[in-house]
Scaffold this motif. Structure first.
Motif, mmCIF file in Angstrom:
data_model
loop_
_atom_site.group_PDB
_atom_site.id
_atom_site.type_symbol
_atom_site.label_atom_id
_atom_site.label_comp_id
_atom_site.label_asym_id
_atom_site.label_seq_id
_atom_site.Cartn_x
_atom_site.Cartn_y
_atom_site.Cartn_z
ATOM 1 N N PHE A 1 12.284 10.431 4.462
ATOM 2 C CA PHE A 1 10.859 10.294 4.756
ATOM 3 C C PHE A 1 10.025 11.233 3.889
ATOM 4 C CE2 PHE A 1 7.249 10.917 7.873
ATOM 5 C CZ PHE A 1 6.712 9.657 7.697
ATOM 6 N N GLY A 2 10.453 12.487 3.743
ATOM 7 C CA GLY A 2 9.721 13.435 2.913
ATOM 8 C C GLY A 2 9.710 13.042 1.454
ATOM 9 N N ALA A 3 10.829 12.568 0.961
ATOM 10 C CA ALA A 3 10.891 12.140 -0.441
ATOM 11 C C ALA A 3 10.049 10.892 -0.676
ATOM 12 C CB ALA A 3 12.333 11.887 -0.848
ATOM 13 N N SER A 4 9.915 10.067 0.343
ATOM 14 C CA SER A 4 9.072 8.878 0.182
ATOM 15 C C SER A 4 7.602 9.263 0.011
ATOM 16 C CB SER A 4 9.250 7.914 1.354
ATOM 17 O OG SER A 4 8.627 8.400 2.512
ATOM 18 N N SER B 1 0.862 -1.180 0.000
ATOM 19 C CA SER B 1 0.000 0.000 0.000
ATOM 20 C C SER B 1 0.904 1.236 0.000
ATOM 21 C CB SER B 1 -0.901 0.003 1.228
ATOM 22 O OG SER B 1 -0.147 0.244 2.396
ATOM 23 N N ALA B 2 0.356 2.378 -0.385
ATOM 24 C CA ALA B 2 1.167 3.595 -0.482
ATOM 25 C C ALA B 2 1.773 3.970 0.866
ATOM 26 C CB ALA B 2 0.324 4.740 -1.031
ATOM 27 N N VAL B 3 0.994 3.839 1.932
ATOM 28 C CA VAL B 3 1.478 4.208 3.257
ATOM 29 C C VAL B 3 2.574 3.251 3.719
ATOM 30 C CG1 VAL B 3 0.812 4.479 5.674
ATOM 31 C CG2 VAL B 3 -0.696 5.316 3.868
ATOM 32 N N LEU B 4 2.366 1.959 3.521
ATOM 33 C CA LEU B 4 3.372 0.975 3.912
ATOM 34 C C LEU B 4 4.636 1.121 3.069
ATOM 35 C CD1 LEU B 4 4.053 -1.383 5.754
ATOM 36 C CD2 LEU B 4 3.036 -2.914 4.055
ATOM 37 N N ALA B 5 4.487 1.454 1.800
ATOM 38 C CA ALA B 5 5.646 1.647 0.924
ATOM 39 C C ALA B 5 6.485 2.840 1.358
ATOM 40 C CB ALA B 5 5.188 1.828 -0.521
ATOM 41 N N SER B 6 5.866 3.810 1.996
ATOM 42 C CA SER B 6 6.601 4.954 2.526
ATOM 43 C C SER B 6 7.179 4.663 3.906
ATOM 44 C CB SER B 6 5.684 6.172 2.599
ATOM 45 O OG SER B 6 6.304 7.230 3.265
ATOM 46 N N ALA B 7 6.392 3.998 4.751
ATOM 47 C CA ALA B 7 6.786 3.791 6.141
ATOM 48 C C ALA B 7 7.855 2.717 6.317
ATOM 49 C CB ALA B 7 5.561 3.429 6.968
ATOM 50 N N ALA B 8 7.770 1.624 5.569
ATOM 51 C CA ALA B 8 8.704 0.508 5.762
ATOM 52 C C ALA B 8 10.165 0.899 5.510
ATOM 53 C CB ALA B 8 8.286 -0.680 4.905
#
Length: 135
Positions: free
Chosen positions: A64-67, A28-35
């Motif tokens: 984190f911001g770029a993710s 998911s978009a959130v998991l792809a950023s957070a992991a």
């Protein structure tokens, strides 16, 4: 100049990690950023050697911001040049306004949004110019 180059490289890495996990690993978009952000934070936390403040404070913010920009849908940043332009815009915003990035918050997401919108605008201008001058 070296500092901007490092910010740009970290921005590319953060964005492309998120893009890859979302598009090809079907996170998911959130998991792809957070992991990847969590992975980087744990790596820096467990690193046995003392690190400069840049590596401990700013590197996670940039990544984190770029993710956040990497959370974009596939048609927003469809190819490598648009992804690089987006990462470059984010890095420039972070470099120019780093005194405002004291913590994780709305500034990172806003900067990522501006970076993606700027990249999309440049894509549209390029397509318009190509259409206008090559009938």
């Amino acid at each position: 100049m070296i500092r901007f180059f490092l910010i740009f490289l970290i921005s590319i890495l953060g964005q492309n990690c998120s893009l890859y996990l979302q598009r090809y690993a079907h996170f998911s978009a959130v998991l792809a950023s957070a992991a990847p952000s969590l992975g980087l934070a744990l790596f820096l936390f467990l690193w046995p050697y003392p690190l400069d403040d840049f590596w401990l404070e700013e590197l996670p913010l940039i990544f984190f911001g770029a993710s956040f920009a990497g959370m974009s849908q596939g048609h927003r940043l469809p190819n490598l040049p648009s992804q690089l332009v987006s990462a470059l815009i984010f890095a420039a915003l972070f470099f120019a306004q780093s005194q405002f990035f004291k913590g994780y918050g709305g500034a990172l997401g806003t900067s990522a949004c501006i970076a993606v919108l700027g990249s999309m605008a440049l894509q549209e201008l390029y397509a318009y110019g190509k259409k206008k001058w090559n009938p």
